[in-house]
Design a protein around this motif. Sequence first.
Motif, PDB file in Angstrom:
ATOM      1  N   VAL A 120      -1.049  11.983  17.339  1.00 21.16           N
ATOM      2  CA  VAL A 120      -1.362  10.639  18.308  1.00 21.16           C
ATOM      3  C   VAL A 120      -2.885  10.741  18.418  1.00 21.16           C
ATOM      4  O   VAL A 120      -3.517  11.591  19.295  1.00 21.16           O
ATOM      5  CB  VAL A 120      -0.593  10.900  19.543  1.00 21.16           C
ATOM      6  CG1 VAL A 120      -0.809   9.585  20.435  1.00 21.16           C
ATOM      7  CG2 VAL A 120       0.940  11.279  19.352  1.00 21.16           C
ATOM      8  N   GLU A 177      -0.049   1.632  23.950  1.00 21.59           N
ATOM      9  CA  GLU A 177       1.062   2.219  23.707  1.00 21.59           C
ATOM     10  C   GLU A 177       0.849   3.823  23.118  1.00 21.59           C
ATOM     11  O   GLU A 177       1.553   4.673  23.271  1.00 21.59           O
ATOM     12  CB  GLU A 177       1.681   1.428  22.196  1.00 21.59           C
ATOM     13  CG  GLU A 177       2.124  -0.060  22.352  1.00 21.59           C
ATOM     14  CD  GLU A 177       0.794  -0.757  22.106  1.00 21.59           C
ATOM     15  OE1 GLU A 177       0.455  -0.809  21.094  1.00 21.59           O
ATOM     16  OE2 GLU A 177       0.142  -1.289  23.220  1.00 21.59           O
ATOM     17  N   ASP A 180       0.106   5.980  26.388  1.00 21.71           N
ATOM     18  CA  ASP A 180       1.593   6.128  27.059  1.00 21.71           C
ATOM     19  C   ASP A 180       2.247   7.244  26.299  1.00 21.71           C
ATOM     20  O   ASP A 180       2.690   7.861  27.041  1.00 21.71           O
ATOM     21  CB  ASP A 180       2.436   4.734  26.833  1.00 21.71           C
ATOM     22  CG  ASP A 180       1.789   3.760  27.767  1.00 21.71           C
ATOM     23  OD1 ASP A 180       0.712   4.268  28.744  1.00 21.71           O
ATOM     24  OD2 ASP A 180       2.170   2.578  27.961  1.00 21.71           O
ATOM     25  N   ARG A 181       2.186   7.091  24.792  1.00 21.79           N
ATOM     26  CA  ARG A 181       2.917   8.084  23.901  1.00 21.79           C
ATOM     27  C   ARG A 181       2.534   9.424  24.313  1.00 21.79           C
ATOM     28  O   ARG A 181       3.213  10.452  24.508  1.00 21.79           O
ATOM     29  CB  ARG A 181       2.919   7.676  22.515  1.00 21.79           C
ATOM     30  CG  ARG A 181       3.652   8.727  21.555  1.00 21.79           C
ATOM     31  CD  ARG A 181       3.724   8.125  20.152  1.00 21.79           C
ATOM     32  NE  ARG A 181       4.049   9.286  19.308  1.00 21.79           N
ATOM     33  CZ  ARG A 181       3.669   9.693  18.145  1.00 21.79           C
ATOM     34  NH1 ARG A 181       2.730   8.589  17.603  1.00 21.79           N
ATOM     35  NH2 ARG A 181       4.247  10.610  17.392  1.00 21.79           N
ATOM     36  N   ARG A 184       3.257  10.622  27.781  1.00 22.90           N
ATOM     37  CA  ARG A 184       4.715  10.832  27.878  1.00 22.90           C
ATOM     38  C   ARG A 184       5.236  12.164  27.250  1.00 22.90           C
ATOM     39  O   ARG A 184       5.938  13.066  27.588  1.00 22.90           O
ATOM     40  CB  ARG A 184       5.676   9.692  27.153  1.00 22.90           C
ATOM     41  CG  ARG A 184       7.058   9.460  27.809  1.00 22.90           C
ATOM     42  CD  ARG A 184       7.958   8.336  27.190  1.00 22.90           C
ATOM     43  NE  ARG A 184       7.020   7.156  26.772  1.00 22.90           N
ATOM     44  CZ  ARG A 184       6.736   6.719  25.566  1.00 22.90           C
ATOM     45  NH1 ARG A 184       7.258   7.458  24.721  1.00 22.90           N
ATOM     46  NH2 ARG A 184       5.877   5.744  25.379  1.00 22.90           N
TER      47      ARG A 184
END
Length: 260
Positions: A120, A177, A180-181, A184
């Motif tokens: 990521v 996104e 957030d990923r 999370r």
Amino acid sequence: MDNRLATAREWVAQSRRVVALTGAGISTESGIPDFRGPQGVWTKNPKAEKLSDIRYYMVDPEVRRLAWQQRVAHPAWQAKPNAGHLALVSLEQSGQLHALVTQNIDGLHQLAGNSPDRVVEVHGTMHEVVCMHCEWRGPMQATLDRVRAGEEDPACKSCGGILKSATISFGQSLVPEVIDRALRAAEEADLLLAIGTSLSVYPVANAVPLAKSAGARVIIVNAQPTPMDGTADAVLRGNIGEILPRLVEGSGGARGISSA
Ligand code: NAD
């Protein structure tokens, strides 16, 4: 250190959902300087910070000219993954790596062999270029060829807008996104490994307290102190290329642990 390393290694071996959070420090042994370490780009030249700030980049053609020169000469184009990157590949191969959240833009985790869908990139990638006006994206090397051919500040071929590497500069918004990923994943971790990051860039640095309050163990690997050392269950001080392979040694596959 040896006792601490042995305990931390045991924690890694027991973990099923490791989230690695990497920063510029994992790539210094591949010849790419960090920003804030002793040999960091900003430590040596505080004015260089301007080149990574969108507010200067958008208004000052001289800043863009210097940024393009720096991109052409960037050590990342020749860099090879080092032992630290490879240790994270073994962790993925052993089925324990839940996510590899990186602040780095150099693509060395993917080059080392981590699957792109597990990496990521919260601060984007230097391997692509983006138009700040029409959002056209393309490969960085084609635009660097234009700079090498004499264009000091190449404009977007579609709309004439300002081009920039597809990275998140200071003052620029993160992609919701993506961050957030990352956060999370930190909350889902049973172990968070913070490697070579000064943990001073937010919101990604929040991954550490989020993981901790969700019940994960936290291990910090860094040559220098970080503001979150007090939160960590173990702090391993030294070179990543030496520590990380020892930390993941004997994990997962070698012990017959299968993917969770
Ligand atoms: P940083 O420069 O703020 O901190 C790097 C940390 O790593 C420092 O604490 C330093 O002591 C440590 N370190 C450096 N080399 C080490 C080694 N070999 N072993 C152990 N520790 C080592 O980096 P950051 O926290 O990632 O924040 C800087 C921002 O700049 C990030 O957003 C990142 O995207 C960007 N950046 C990326 C690259 C890259 O992609 N390689 C390079 C420079 C900056």
